[in-house]
Design a protein around this motif. Structure first.
Motif, PDB file in Angstrom:
ATOM      1  N   GLN A 189       9.611  15.978   2.000  1.00  0.00           N
ATOM      2  CA  GLN A 189      11.026  15.751   2.314  1.00  0.00           C
ATOM      3  C   GLN A 189      11.748  17.072   2.557  1.00  0.00           C
ATOM      4  N   ARG A 190      11.480  18.060   1.715  1.00  0.00           N
ATOM      5  CA  ARG A 190      12.129  19.368   1.875  1.00  0.00           C
ATOM      6  C   ARG A 190      11.763  20.015   3.205  1.00  0.00           C
ATOM      7  N   ILE A 191      10.480  19.937   3.561  1.00  0.00           N
ATOM      8  CA  ILE A 191      10.029  20.533   4.820  1.00  0.00           C
ATOM      9  C   ILE A 191      10.737  19.888   6.005  1.00  0.00           C
ATOM     10  N   LYS A 192      10.774  18.561   6.020  1.00  0.00           N
ATOM     11  CA  LYS A 192      11.367  17.867   7.155  1.00  0.00           C
ATOM     12  C   LYS A 192      12.889  18.077   7.226  1.00  0.00           C
ATOM     13  N   LEU A 193      13.532  18.139   6.079  1.00  0.00           N
ATOM     14  CA  LEU A 193      14.971  18.408   6.071  1.00  0.00           C
ATOM     15  C   LEU A 193      15.280  19.793   6.620  1.00  0.00           C
ATOM     16  N   GLN A 194      14.431  20.761   6.301  1.00  0.00           N
ATOM     17  CA  GLN A 194      14.717  22.132   6.683  1.00  0.00           C
ATOM     18  C   GLN A 194      14.193  22.496   8.068  1.00  0.00           C
ATOM     19  N   TYR A 195      13.045  21.928   8.467  1.00  0.00           N
ATOM     20  CA  TYR A 195      12.412  22.366   9.705  1.00  0.00           C
ATOM     21  C   TYR A 195      12.272  21.295  10.769  1.00  0.00           C
ATOM     22  N   GLY A 196      12.470  20.028  10.419  1.00  0.00           N
ATOM     23  CA  GLY A 196      12.374  18.968  11.404  1.00  0.00           C
ATOM     24  C   GLY A 196      11.097  18.154  11.291  1.00  0.00           C
ATOM     25  N   GLU A 197      11.030  17.100  12.078  1.00  0.00           N
ATOM     26  CA  GLU A 197       9.948  16.122  11.981  1.00  0.00           C
ATOM     27  C   GLU A 197       8.600  16.630  12.479  1.00  0.00           C
ATOM     28  N   ASP A 198       8.588  17.752  13.200  1.00  0.00           N
ATOM     29  CA  ASP A 198       7.315  18.290  13.677  1.00  0.00           C
ATOM     30  C   ASP A 198       6.493  18.923  12.553  1.00  0.00           C
ATOM     31  N   TYR A 199       7.119  19.118  11.420  1.00  0.00           N
ATOM     32  CA  TYR A 199       6.444  19.786  10.310  1.00  0.00           C
ATOM     33  C   TYR A 199       6.362  18.848   9.110  1.00  0.00           C
ATOM     34  N   GLY A 200       5.449  19.165   8.198  1.00  0.00           N
ATOM     35  CA  GLY A 200       5.327  18.312   7.021  1.00  0.00           C
ATOM     36  C   GLY A 200       3.919  18.319   6.460  1.00  0.00           C
ATOM     37  N   VAL A 201       3.598  17.245   5.736  1.00  0.00           N
ATOM     38  CA  VAL A 201       2.373  17.150   4.955  1.00  0.00           C
ATOM     39  C   VAL A 201       1.513  15.998   5.453  1.00  0.00           C
ATOM     40  N   GLU A 202       0.205  16.233   5.526  1.00  0.00           N
ATOM     41  CA  GLU A 202      -0.746  15.184   5.877  1.00  0.00           C
ATOM     42  C   GLU A 202      -1.868  15.145   4.839  1.00  0.00           C
ATOM     43  N   PHE A 203      -2.365  13.942   4.590  1.00  0.00           N
ATOM     44  CA  PHE A 203      -3.442  13.738   3.624  1.00  0.00           C
ATOM     45  C   PHE A 203      -4.681  13.200   4.312  1.00  0.00           C
ATOM     46  N   GLU A 204      -5.848  13.693   3.885  1.00  0.00           N
ATOM     47  CA  GLU A 204      -7.134  13.117   4.230  1.00  0.00           C
ATOM     48  C   GLU A 204      -7.886  12.897   2.920  1.00  0.00           C
ATOM     49  N   SER A 205      -8.524  11.768   2.757  1.00  0.00           N
ATOM     50  CA  SER A 205      -9.245  11.512   1.519  1.00  0.00           C
ATOM     51  C   SER A 205     -10.237  10.378   1.699  1.00  0.00           C
ATOM     52  N   LYS A 206     -11.277  10.396   0.870  1.00  0.00           N
ATOM     53  CA  LYS A 206     -12.278   9.331   0.873  1.00  0.00           C
ATOM     54  C   LYS A 206     -12.812   9.184  -0.544  1.00  0.00           C
ATOM     55  N   THR A 207     -12.983   7.982  -0.979  1.00  0.00           N
ATOM     56  CA  THR A 207     -13.475   7.728  -2.330  1.00  0.00           C
ATOM     57  C   THR A 207     -14.788   8.475  -2.579  1.00  0.00           C
ATOM     58  N   GLY A 208     -14.807   9.266  -3.646  1.00  0.00           N
ATOM     59  CA  GLY A 208     -16.003  10.001  -4.015  1.00  0.00           C
ATOM     60  C   GLY A 208     -16.233  11.287  -3.253  1.00  0.00           C
ATOM     61  N   ALA A 209     -15.369  11.585  -2.283  1.00  0.00           N
ATOM     62  CA  ALA A 209     -15.576  12.764  -1.430  1.00  0.00           C
ATOM     63  C   ALA A 209     -14.428  13.754  -1.473  1.00  0.00           C
ATOM     64  N   GLY A 210     -13.453  13.555  -2.348  1.00  0.00           N
ATOM     65  CA  GLY A 210     -12.371  14.513  -2.485  1.00  0.00           C
ATOM     66  C   GLY A 210     -11.193  14.259  -1.561  1.00  0.00           C
TER      67      GLY A 210
END
Length: 202
Positions: free
Chosen positions: A166-187
């Motif tokens: 939320q802080r990133i998007k408020l300060q820098y816009g929708e082009d920036y932010g956080v993404e997640f990748e994950s798989k059970t048992g694989a981190g």
């Protein structure tokens, strides 16, 4: 601006609540000393950009505190690519994801745990936090991804990571932010995309 400051305040509460817990569990003078350095550095959470190197040092203190707790069960690395010396980022940016990796991914591992924080300076600034913990199911991953943009309804165990997005998007816009990748048992891998900044955005 008022909303942004509120998010920073919540970030500080989340950070220190988790860190203070480690003093109670570790109860060592070295842990207390490292935590004191963190608290002196962040006694007043604000929206002022901080040197990236300083933020990485805070993360290193947190990792060392965890090292006292887990000993040889979990190892860590901090890697950088490119010139990070002049770069600035918002405060308390990386630590919530490192803490999340321990709490939700690595604590259950009896051995061989690893967390890697990597910083790459390209056309954008990329910060990744990767662990080899238990990972997440597709259903849980979808829930976390949806919650990144829904602060009010996200489970309290993920307030810190939602706060950062939320802080990133408020300060820098929708082009920036956080993404997640994950798989059970694989981190899990967290990617934080930021602009390359050497001074404040007005």
């Amino acid at each position: 601006m008022a909303k942004l400051i509120a998010y920073y305040s919540r970030a500080g509460e989340n950070y220190f609540g988790g860190a203070l817990k480690q003093i109670k569990e570790g109860n060592t003078a070295k842990v207390a000393k490292m935590l004191a350095k963190i608290m002196r550095r962040n006694i007043q959470v604000s929206n002022t950009l901080q040197p990236l190197k300083s933020e990485l040092k805070l993360v290193e203190y947190y990792l060392k505190i965890q090292d006292y707790r887990f000993h040889d069960r979990i190892h860590y690395r901090i890697e950088t690519e490119g010139d990070i010396e002049p770069l600035k980022v918002m405060p308390l940016l990386i630590q919530p994801f490192v803490e999340n990796a321990f709490v939700h991914g690595l604590e259950a591992k009896e051995s061989g745990g690893e967390i890697v924080i990597r910083v790459e300076v390209r056309s954008h600034l990329w910060i990744t936090v990767t662990d080899n913990g238990c990972g997440m199911s597709m259903e849980k991953l979808d829930e976390v991804r949806r919650g990144l943009n829904d602060f009010e309804n996200l489970d309290r165990t993920h307030i810190g990571i939602c706060n950062v997005n939320q802080r990133i998007k408020l300060q820098y816009g929708e082009d920036y932010g956080v993404e997640f990748e994950s798989k059970t048992g694989a981190g899990t891998k967290v990617c934080i995309k930021l602009p390359v900044l050497t001074s404040e955005i007005m």
